[in-house]
Design an enzyme around this catalytic site. Structure first.
Site, PDB file in Angstrom:
ATOM      1  N   GLU A 152       0.825  -1.206   0.000  1.00  0.00           N
ATOM      2  CA  GLU A 152       0.000   0.000   0.000  1.00  0.00           C
ATOM      3  C   GLU A 152       0.863   1.262   0.000  1.00  0.00           C
ATOM      4  O   GLU A 152       1.723   1.446   0.861  1.00  0.00           O
ATOM      5  CB  GLU A 152      -0.935   0.018   1.201  1.00  0.00           C
ATOM      6  CG  GLU A 152      -1.890   1.206   1.182  1.00  0.00           C
ATOM      7  CD  GLU A 152      -2.931   1.157   2.280  1.00  0.00           C
ATOM      8  OE1 GLU A 152      -3.861   1.982   2.222  1.00  0.00           O
ATOM      9  OE2 GLU A 152      -2.812   0.302   3.173  1.00  0.00           O
TER      10      GLU A 152
ATOM     11  N   GLU B 115     -12.785   2.156   2.568  1.00  0.00           N
ATOM     12  CA  GLU B 115     -12.108   2.282   3.854  1.00  0.00           C
ATOM     13  C   GLU B 115     -12.509   3.597   4.506  1.00  0.00           C
ATOM     14  O   GLU B 115     -12.420   4.659   3.893  1.00  0.00           O
ATOM     15  CB  GLU B 115     -10.595   2.232   3.648  1.00  0.00           C
ATOM     16  CG  GLU B 115      -9.799   2.182   4.930  1.00  0.00           C
ATOM     17  CD  GLU B 115      -8.306   2.088   4.680  1.00  0.00           C
ATOM     18  OE1 GLU B 115      -7.649   1.251   5.316  1.00  0.00           O
ATOM     19  OE2 GLU B 115      -7.794   2.856   3.832  1.00  0.00           O
TER      20      GLU B 115
END
Length: 289
Positions: free
Chosen positions: A146, A240
């Site tokens: 990420e 998210e």
């Protein structure tokens, strides 16, 4: 393409009750996949998770951010070893749950560093990830790194930096994980990085600039989803968002959640599911123009 939600949208703990709540609520909100954060993999009930996922017909991925005690860029070999062992445990859990993706900040500690990454630190992380990627490949799992902002790592903050680091890892089973929240901070726009990463994009997080309701902040989601369509992306797209109304106090502090932009996870999740699917449908129609 699987549309998912991060489990912290619905639950801040992952004991039996928290895990059950997160999985059932993710299904009720209309998602295809749940991303489970493995904050404590050594005490995670993988068999319960596997059963609940099967009962709710949900796909699964897992994520985590390493700590100072498990930092793969550390100059202490014992710290690197702990990090590698922790990620090996995570791979075992993902495999047991039937998942195929382990993502997140799995290459360094997730923290604000006070100095640039060192060549030795980069090499240490790349070497550990190459070893882990070989193990993951044997389990049918992909690692996705990420790309987060400057306050959460010093190793890579843009898609292009991630590509350079992937070359250092040197393993085809490692991909880039882009996140619109972090892209909105670090990238020049939200279209070009998707094209730059191209077929090395393995995972995508969709989050608003303030981590609240999608469409209520400054993220240019139209450009991001056009980018995904342009490269033919077909991997997970996962919503998210965080609120201290759900996540525990320690995690709220780590993520800097100083104000809450939502207190109803059911409404938030259902809205995000609709928003993502609407954006994807909109870019699909471009082919008709």
């Amino acid at each position: 393409m699987l549309i998912g939600a991060h489990a912290l949208v619905f639950s801040g703990s992952f004991d039996a009750a928290g895990l059950t709540l997160a999985i059932e609520k993710t299904k009720q909100a209309g998602f295809d996949l749940i991303e489970i954060p493995l904050m404590d993999p050594f005490h995670f009930d993988r068999m319960l998770a596997a059963r609940l996922l099967q009962e709710n017909e949900l796909a699964v991925s897992a994520s985590l951010g390493l700590s100072e005690a498990t930092d793969l860029t550390s100059d202490d070999p014992d710290v690197v070893t702990r990090g590698e062992r922790m990620l090996e445990k995570c791979l075992e859990i993902v495999h047991a749950m039937g998942g195929s993706d382990l993502c997140g900040v799995i290459y360094s500690a997730m923290k604000k560093y006070m100095a640039p990454a060192t060549p030795a630190g980069r090499a240490s992380s790349a070497a550990a990830l190459a070893r882990l990627a070989s193990r993951a490949e044997g389990l049918g799992i992909r690692l996705s790194l990420e790309v987060v902002n400057r306050y959460e790592t010093n190793l890579m903050n843009t898609g292009r930096q991630a590509l350079a680091f992937l070359d250092e890892v040197g393993h085809d089973n490692v991909s880039v994980h882009l996140d619109t929240y972090h892209m909105n901070i670090e990238e020049s726009d939200l279209y070009t990085p998707v094209l730059d990463v191209g077929n090395r994009l393995g995972y995508a997080h969709v989050g608003e600039s303030h981590r609240g309701y999608l469409g209520s902040g400054t993220v240019d989601f139209g450009s991001f989803f056009r980018g995904l369509a342009r490269i033919g992306y077909d991997g997970p797209v996962v919503f998210e968002s965080f609120s201290s109304a759900v996540v525990n106090e320690d995690l709220s502090r780590m993520l800097g959640i100083w104000r809450n932009l939502w207190d109803d996870p059911d409404d938030l999740g259902a809205h995000a599911n609709r928003f993502i699917r609407t954006q994807l449908r909109a870019v699909e129609t471009i082919a008709l123009h």
